[in-house]
Write a protein that holds these residues in place. Structure first.
Motif, short mmCIF file in Angstrom:
data_model
loop_
_atom_site.label_atom_id
_atom_site.label_comp_id
_atom_site.label_asym_id
_atom_site.label_seq_id
_atom_site.Cartn_x
_atom_site.Cartn_y
_atom_site.Cartn_z
N GLU A 68 0.83 -1.21 0.00
CA GLU A 68 0.00 0.00 0.00
C GLU A 68 0.87 1.26 0.00
O GLU A 68 0.56 2.24 -0.70
CB GLU A 68 -0.92 -0.01 1.22
N ASN A 69 1.93 1.25 0.76
CA ASN A 69 2.82 2.40 0.83
C ASN A 69 3.40 2.70 -0.55
O ASN A 69 3.42 3.86 -1.00
CB ASN A 69 3.95 2.10 1.82
N ALA A 70 3.86 1.67 -1.25
CA ALA A 70 4.41 1.85 -2.60
C ALA A 70 3.33 2.33 -3.57
O ALA A 70 3.59 3.17 -4.44
CB ALA A 70 5.03 0.54 -3.10
N PHE A 71 2.13 1.80 -3.42
CA PHE A 71 1.02 2.16 -4.30
C PHE A 71 0.74 3.66 -4.24
O PHE A 71 0.65 4.34 -5.27
CB PHE A 71 -0.22 1.36 -3.90
N TYR A 72 0.61 4.20 -3.04
CA TYR A 72 0.29 5.62 -2.91
C TYR A 72 1.47 6.50 -3.31
O TYR A 72 1.28 7.54 -3.97
CB TYR A 72 -0.16 5.93 -1.47
N LYS A 73 2.67 6.11 -2.95
CA LYS A 73 3.84 6.91 -3.33
C LYS A 73 3.96 7.01 -4.85
O LYS A 73 4.16 8.09 -5.41
CB LYS A 73 5.12 6.29 -2.75
#
Length: 293
Positions: free
Chosen positions: A41-46
């Motif tokens: 999720e962190n990579a997705f939003y970044k």
């Protein structure tokens, strides 16, 4: 019936099943499983927020305040990563490389709704394995925040209901991993091995409406004389329906909101031991009076 991008997004990415040796699930395993999802999720939003600016969101027809809220959600996911990594120390799993099926801010918002919903069901299903009460409290705190994310994305941005009913669906470790695996490209070889496997993909190629027949498609080898069933997961309930000739199944009536469907060999209850494909995510949008859109 309103056709939703949410019901077809995951079908664009295939996942192959692979055997995994099962072992006992301890607190570190559960935390690393959660961290695996938080890294994703962190990579997705970044990635998406670096790609799409305020103008891109406006041109996609999204509310002017939407991107700022997504930035806040991304910051929360980063905080979850840092929190879980600190708890695990040198046992913490590292981020992988990912592939996400969005092309613009609108499809990004649709994938966001999927990921947040899966995250809620993942924490709900994994809570039973946590023995340390402090970890359980921390997981509940993260779960509540993920649920707030999912409700906001669904209702304020994507114009769906912010919930599916009085109870959420707890997903098993394998079914959650099956939904996450299509987004994962490659992981560091040094990451701790998780006792999970990905099931083959299940799709509903045509129209899928409650109370009507539908066709299912999946690639799983079972003996011809073994009866197969589609189990619809809604709240804490499982509704089991036999698969008929031509891979047709009658979708139960009264399904609303987000429903997960799996193919299993059991006519009573789907578990990781008898599921052979899925989950598929179905979203049956409904009005404030409970009627389907």
């Amino acid at each position: 019936m309103r056709t939703s991008f949410l019901t077809v997004t995951l079908a664009t990415l295939a996942v192959q099943a692979h055997p995994v040796v099962k072992r006992a699930v301890d607190d570190a395993t559960v935390l690393n499983f959660a961290l695996t999802l938080e890294h994703l999720e962190n990579a997705f939003y970044k990635e998406a927020l670096e790609k799409f600016d305020d103008k891109a969101f406006a041109e996609a027809g999204l509310p002017p305040w939407a991107r700022g809220r997504f930035v806040q959600i991304g910051e929360h996911e980063e905080a979850h990563v840092n929190f879980l990594s600190a708890a695990l120390g040198d046992k913490a799993t590292k981020p992988c490389t990912y592939k996400f099926p969005y092309t613009d801010p609108k499809s990004f918002a649709a994938v966001s709704q999927i990921l947040e919903g899966v995250g809620v069901s993942a924490y709900t299903g994994a809570a039973q394995f946590i023995e340390n009460k402090d970890y359980l409290t921390a997981a509940a705190s993260v779960l509540a925040t993920e649920a707030r994310h999912g409700s906001w994305v669904a209702s304020a941005v994507n114009r769906f209901s912010g919930w599916s009913g009085a109870l959420d669906v707890p997903l098993t470790l394998d079914t959650v991993f099956s939904l996450a695996a299509p987004f994962i490209d490659q992981c560091p070889s040094t990451n701790p091995e998780l006792p999970v496997k990905a099931f083959p993909t299940l799709t509903f190629p045509g129209k899928a409406e409650p109370g009507s027949p539908a066709t299912v498609a999946f690639d799983a080898s079972t003996p011809a004389d073994v009866p197969l069933f589609v189990t619809f997961l809604t709240g804490l309930s499982q509704i089991v329906v036999p698969i008929s000739e031509g891979n047709t199944v009658h979708i139960p009536e009264n399904l609303i909101g987000t429903v997960y469907a799996v193919v299993s060999t059991s006519d009573t209850k789907a578990t990781d031991d008898n599921i052979i494909a899925g989950p598929a995510i179905l979203d049956f949008a409904f009005k404030s009076n409970g009627q389907l859109i």
